[in-house]
Design a protein around this motif. Structure first.
Motif, PDB file in Angstrom:
ATOM      1  N   ILE A 155      28.731 -31.066  50.226  1.00 26.82           N
ATOM      2  CA  ILE A 155      28.989 -29.947  49.724  1.00 26.82           C
ATOM      3  C   ILE A 155      28.164 -28.638  50.052  1.00 26.82           C
ATOM      4  O   ILE A 155      26.898 -28.885  49.893  1.00 26.82           O
ATOM      5  CB  ILE A 155      28.999 -29.682  48.198  1.00 26.82           C
ATOM      6  N   LEU A 156      28.725 -27.673  50.799  1.00 32.79           N
ATOM      7  CA  LEU A 156      27.894 -26.410  51.120  1.00 32.79           C
ATOM      8  C   LEU A 156      28.228 -25.637  49.909  1.00 32.79           C
ATOM      9  O   LEU A 156      29.403 -24.832  49.910  1.00 32.79           O
ATOM     10  CB  LEU A 156      28.445 -26.010  52.395  1.00 32.79           C
ATOM     11  N   GLN A 157      27.275 -25.169  48.882  1.00 31.72           N
ATOM     12  CA  GLN A 157      27.558 -24.010  48.235  1.00 31.72           C
ATOM     13  C   GLN A 157      26.683 -22.742  48.294  1.00 31.72           C
ATOM     14  O   GLN A 157      25.471 -22.722  48.663  1.00 31.72           O
ATOM     15  CB  GLN A 157      27.050 -24.526  46.734  1.00 31.72           C
ATOM     16  N   LEU A 158      27.385 -21.622  48.281  1.00 28.99           N
ATOM     17  CA  LEU A 158      26.956 -20.138  49.030  1.00 28.99           C
ATOM     18  C   LEU A 158      26.902 -19.523  47.652  1.00 28.99           C
ATOM     19  O   LEU A 158      28.011 -19.221  47.152  1.00 28.99           O
ATOM     20  CB  LEU A 158      27.461 -19.742  50.000  1.00 28.99           C
ATOM     21  N   ASN A 159      25.751 -18.811  47.159  1.00 28.36           N
ATOM     22  CA  ASN A 159      25.866 -17.676  46.200  1.00 28.36           C
ATOM     23  C   ASN A 159      25.726 -16.482  47.107  1.00 28.36           C
ATOM     24  O   ASN A 159      24.810 -16.195  47.601  1.00 28.36           O
ATOM     25  CB  ASN A 159      24.647 -17.897  45.369  1.00 28.36           C
ATOM     26  N   ILE A 160      26.696 -15.865  47.312  1.00 27.69           N
ATOM     27  CA  ILE A 160      26.932 -14.641  48.198  1.00 27.69           C
ATOM     28  C   ILE A 160      26.495 -13.517  47.589  1.00 27.69           C
ATOM     29  O   ILE A 160      26.489 -12.401  48.343  1.00 27.69           O
ATOM     30  CB  ILE A 160      28.290 -14.803  49.057  1.00 27.69           C
ATOM     31  N   GLY A 161      26.186 -13.527  46.271  1.00 38.79           N
ATOM     32  CA  GLY A 161      25.514 -12.279  45.776  1.00 38.79           C
ATOM     33  C   GLY A 161      25.672 -12.294  44.292  1.00 38.79           C
ATOM     34  O   GLY A 161      26.073 -13.067  43.582  1.00 38.79           O
ATOM     35  N   LEU A 162      24.683 -11.347  43.926  1.00 42.85           N
ATOM     36  CA  LEU A 162      24.496 -11.242  42.248  1.00 42.85           C
ATOM     37  C   LEU A 162      25.033 -10.326  41.558  1.00 42.85           C
ATOM     38  O   LEU A 162      25.262 -10.207  40.196  1.00 42.85           O
ATOM     39  CB  LEU A 162      22.920 -11.179  41.915  1.00 42.85           C
ATOM     40  N   TYR A 163      25.856  -9.479  42.221  1.00 42.88           N
ATOM     41  CA  TYR A 163      26.646  -8.095  41.654  1.00 42.88           C
ATOM     42  C   TYR A 163      27.732  -9.011  40.828  1.00 42.88           C
ATOM     43  O   TYR A 163      28.509  -9.869  41.626  1.00 42.88           O
ATOM     44  CB  TYR A 163      27.158  -7.413  42.748  1.00 42.88           C
ATOM     45  N   CYS A 164      28.127  -8.296  39.691  1.00 36.52           N
ATOM     46  CA  CYS A 164      29.132  -8.869  38.970  1.00 36.52           C
ATOM     47  C   CYS A 164      29.863  -7.987  38.004  1.00 36.52           C
ATOM     48  O   CYS A 164      28.961  -6.799  37.892  1.00 36.52           O
ATOM     49  CB  CYS A 164      28.777 -10.206  38.022  1.00 36.52           C
ATOM     50  N   ASN A 165      31.239  -7.875  37.752  1.00 38.68           N
ATOM     51  CA  ASN A 165      31.546  -6.882  36.780  1.00 38.68           C
ATOM     52  C   ASN A 165      31.453  -7.117  35.432  1.00 38.68           C
ATOM     53  O   ASN A 165      31.581  -6.474  34.309  1.00 38.68           O
ATOM     54  CB  ASN A 165      32.976  -6.576  37.038  1.00 38.68           C
ATOM     55  N   GLN A 166      30.618  -8.263  34.907  1.00 42.33           N
ATOM     56  CA  GLN A 166      30.469  -8.829  33.639  1.00 42.33           C
ATOM     57  C   GLN A 166      28.967  -9.057  33.668  1.00 42.33           C
ATOM     58  O   GLN A 166      28.258  -8.886  34.908  1.00 42.33           O
ATOM     59  CB  GLN A 166      31.198 -10.018  33.342  1.00 42.33           C
ATOM     60  N   ALA A 167      28.405  -9.132  32.387  1.00 46.51           N
ATOM     61  CA  ALA A 167      26.971  -9.608  32.160  1.00 46.51           C
ATOM     62  C   ALA A 167      27.026 -10.712  30.998  1.00 46.51           C
ATOM     63  O   ALA A 167      26.589 -10.272  29.655  1.00 46.51           O
ATOM     64  CB  ALA A 167      26.085  -8.459  31.849  1.00 46.51           C
ATOM     65  N   CYS A 168      27.420 -11.690  31.248  1.00 49.37           N
ATOM     66  CA  CYS A 168      27.509 -12.949  30.159  1.00 49.37           C
ATOM     67  C   CYS A 168      25.981 -13.294  29.706  1.00 49.37           C
ATOM     68  O   CYS A 168      24.973 -13.440  30.452  1.00 49.37           O
ATOM     69  CB  CYS A 168      28.182 -14.078  30.754  1.00 49.37           C
ATOM     70  N   ASN A 169      26.118 -13.509  28.382  1.00 51.18           N
ATOM     71  CA  ASN A 169      24.569 -13.837  27.782  1.00 51.18           C
ATOM     72  C   ASN A 169      24.192 -14.985  28.095  1.00 51.18           C
ATOM     73  O   ASN A 169      23.041 -15.441  27.970  1.00 51.18           O
ATOM     74  CB  ASN A 169      24.730 -13.533  26.389  1.00 51.18           C
ATOM     75  N   HIS A 170      24.977 -15.947  28.769  1.00 44.30           N
ATOM     76  CA  HIS A 170      24.767 -17.367  29.046  1.00 44.30           C
ATOM     77  C   HIS A 170      24.101 -17.450  30.759  1.00 44.30           C
ATOM     78  O   HIS A 170      23.687 -18.472  31.110  1.00 44.30           O
ATOM     79  CB  HIS A 170      25.452 -18.518  28.775  1.00 44.30           C
ATOM     80  N   CYS A 171      24.354 -16.488  31.357  1.00 42.81           N
ATOM     81  CA  CYS A 171      24.421 -16.622  32.858  1.00 42.81           C
ATOM     82  C   CYS A 171      22.975 -17.026  33.301  1.00 42.81           C
ATOM     83  O   CYS A 171      22.024 -16.298  33.196  1.00 42.81           O
ATOM     84  CB  CYS A 171      24.731 -15.118  33.388  1.00 42.81           C
ATOM     85  N   HIS A 172      23.041 -17.980  34.092  1.00 40.75           N
ATOM     86  CA  HIS A 172      21.686 -18.368  34.631  1.00 40.75           C
ATOM     87  C   HIS A 172      21.307 -17.643  35.955  1.00 40.75           C
ATOM     88  O   HIS A 172      20.312 -18.000  36.239  1.00 40.75           O
ATOM     89  CB  HIS A 172      21.822 -19.924  34.851  1.00 40.75           C
ATOM     90  N   VAL A 173      22.294 -16.938  36.307  1.00 36.72           N
ATOM     91  CA  VAL A 173      21.702 -16.181  37.694  1.00 36.72           C
ATOM     92  C   VAL A 173      21.505 -14.767  37.262  1.00 36.72           C
ATOM     93  O   VAL A 173      21.151 -13.917  38.259  1.00 36.72           O
ATOM     94  CB  VAL A 173      22.877 -16.278  38.508  1.00 36.72           C
ATOM     95  N   GLU A 174      21.709 -14.413  36.064  1.00 35.00           N
ATOM     96  CA  GLU A 174      21.241 -12.991  35.356  1.00 35.00           C
ATOM     97  C   GLU A 174      22.091 -12.086  36.115  1.00 35.00           C
ATOM     98  O   GLU A 174      21.826 -10.884  36.754  1.00 35.00           O
ATOM     99  CB  GLU A 174      20.107 -12.803  35.326  1.00 35.00           C
ATOM    100  N   SER A 175      23.551 -12.316  36.424  1.00 41.98           N
ATOM    101  CA  SER A 175      24.439 -11.411  37.277  1.00 41.98           C
ATOM    102  C   SER A 175      24.893 -10.043  36.312  1.00 41.98           C
ATOM    103  O   SER A 175      24.858 -10.243  35.202  1.00 41.98           O
ATOM    104  CB  SER A 175      25.686 -11.937  37.814  1.00 41.98           C
ATOM    105  N   SER A 176      25.125  -9.169  37.036  1.00 41.55           N
ATOM    106  CA  SER A 176      25.417  -8.114  36.159  1.00 41.55           C
ATOM    107  C   SER A 176      25.935  -6.613  37.248  1.00 41.55           C
ATOM    108  O   SER A 176      25.655  -6.773  38.391  1.00 41.55           O
ATOM    109  CB  SER A 176      24.425  -7.347  35.428  1.00 41.55           C
ATOM    110  N   PRO A 177      26.555  -5.965  36.684  1.00 47.27           N
ATOM    111  CA  PRO A 177      26.774  -4.592  37.825  1.00 47.27           C
ATOM    112  C   PRO A 177      25.732  -3.734  38.131  1.00 47.27           C
ATOM    113  O   PRO A 177      25.876  -3.060  39.206  1.00 47.27           O
ATOM    114  CB  PRO A 177      27.542  -3.601  36.862  1.00 47.27           C
TER     115      PRO A 177
END
Length: 471
Positions: A155-177
């Motif tokens: 398995i090759l897993q790529l995290n291609i960016g931390l930008y997100c339209n949400q900001a979930c309170n459990h998010c372990h990558v702390e994504s957000s807009p």
């Protein structure tokens, strides 16, 4: 019952850049004196009505970003966390989290993760964490010499960016807009595709974020990977880890068709089948958008018996400091509730344990429950989960091309340390490796997995990985 939860030849890629029927009988009872013959709505009619109620075409093309930013601005705890990060930095926060976990384990008299695992497995001595190991050892156990070492990656897993339209309170990558700058470049994306081509054992390309679909490289990665796999007779599963609401964002009206055309499996977050619980964890209005997105996927064939090649998998994670329930039994509940309430179909459900890192670690510390949660993870240790750990067969790549054993290590900055296979022998030195330091992903097999106290989250209960329960 409601749980809270082308590359063609050798040319450069860079150049291209059942649910069941359920009715309450008396709900449709008609007095016998009725002149007209009473007819109970058929299953198809009832399901169609539910879909019409929740499909919400008015939401297509409307963005969730502005609402997410407003919620972030009014979230006192989020603002405190943001100020703290500005003061001590992300690395400082990571060190602080680790210290809190270690303090909790010290109070419980629990040793470090690999010592604990070794004491509950075979006696092992020797190799230091992250050092090279003998990949010719014929032992079937991944635990050797108090160390964990990987098998051949598939398995090759790529995290291609931390930008997100949400900001979930459990998010372990702390994504957000707000995370606009941490995004994969075309050069890194092209190199990842080259490594995929160079490593015959990789059968899964797993794309995650953030909201990976909002990254400029997402469609390029999907399209070129699929074209190359088809042209070379290579069986390749492509996964889009989707938050669902992205399917309704502006300029994404054709996203479902794109995913279908390229036979991309969708793994979608839906931590509960109830509106209040989902919105509390993922943001106001997320539930209704998620249901509309699921109906849109079903309409395209995803999750349906008619299109087995279009897999739709849902993901559950707890909303608090407790372990997920049985994956199999929860899947039964999800199937029933989603079909009865919305007419939604899907293929599988995965359960994932909340890791005591990032936003969830901050929540535990704020609530004074770090020790309690770490004790739960340790007391729920299951030795049968070790052989299914995702770090054994997965290579995780960050948006900047850095290499990691897993997505959780990636968020903690625990990169794979070794010698570059690209530079000359005279200039080789141990360092954190990137995709530009190796020729193929199997070059990493000689390095043992880096572990720390957060790893107890993957071995508790039925285990946890990006592929769900492991035991």
């Amino acid at each position: 019952r409601m749980f809270i939860m082308t590359m063609r030849g050798n040319y450069s890629v860079a150049a291209a850049i059942l649910a069941h029927q359920f009715f309450a009988a008396d709900a449709f009872a008609v007095p016998s004196s009725s002149a007209a013959a009473a007819r109970r709505p058929s299953f198809l009619e009832s399901t169609t009505a539910k879909k019409d109620d929740w499909s919400r075409p008015d939401l297509q093309g409307s963005s969730l970003v502005e609402d997410t930013l407003l919620q972030m601005e009014s979230d006192v705890e989020f603002q405190k966390l943001t100020k703290k990060i500005a003061k001590i930095g992300v690395d400082g926060m990571t060190k602080e989290e680790r210290a809190k976990r270690r303090r909790a384990l010290d109070e419980l008299g629990v040793p470090n993760f690999m010592q604990f695992v070794s004491e509950n497995d075979d006696d092992n001595d020797g190799v230091s964490n992250g050092d090279a190991v003998d990949i010719n050892d014929d032992s079937s156990s991944p635990v050797q010499n108090k160390q964990l070492y990987r098998s051949r990656p598939n398995i090759l897993q790529l995290n291609i960016g931390l930008y997100c339209n949400q900001a979930c309170n459990h998010c372990h990558v702390e994504s957000s807009p707000l995370r606009k700058d941490e995004t994969m470049s075309a050069d890194v994306a092209a190199r990842c595709l080259e490594l995929l081509q160079n490593t015959p054992g990789i059968d899964t390309l797993d794309l995650t974020g953030g909201a990976p679909e909002l990254n400029g490289q997402f469609r390029l990665l999907v399209r070129l990977a699929r074209e190359w796999a088809n042209e070379n007779g290579r069986k390749l599963t492509i996964i889009d880890r989707c938050n669902l609401t992205v399917l309704l964002e502006p300029d994404q009206s054709d996203l479902v068709d794109f995913l279908k055309e390229n036979e991309v499996n969708v793994v979608a977050s839906l931590p509960c089948y109830g509106e209040d619980n989902v919105d509390a964890q993922r943001g106001r209005g997320v539930f209704s958008r998620s249901i509309a997105a699921l109906l849109k996927l079903n309409e395209a064939g995803y999750g349906t018996a008619e299109h087995p090649e279009l897999e739709l998998t849902l993901v559950y994670n707890p909303s608090g400091p407790f372990l997920p329930p049985s994956q199999a039994s929860l899947e039964v509940d999800y199937r029933r509730e989603l079909m009865d309430s919305f007419g939604i179909q899907f293929n599988n459900l995965l359960t994932i344990t909340n890791m005591p890192i990032k936003r969830f670690a901050d929540f535990l510390a704020k609530e004074g429950k770090m020790k309690e949660y770490m004790e739960l993870l340790v007391n729920s240790y299951n030795a049968q989960t070790v052989e299914g750990l995702m770090c054994l067969n997965t290579v995780s790549v960050g948006w900047d091309g850095a290499l990691y054993d897993c997505d959780f290590n990636q968020q903690l900055g625990m990169g794979i340390v070794g010698e570059s296979q690209i530079t000359s022998e005279s200039s080789k030195r141990r360092k954190k490796l990137s995709v530009f330091d190796i020729e193929m992903l199997t070059d990493l097999e000689k390095y043992s997995v880096r572990t720390d106290n957060h790893c107890f989250g993957c071995t508790a209960g039925s285990g946890s990985s990006c592929q769900g329960a492991t035991a």
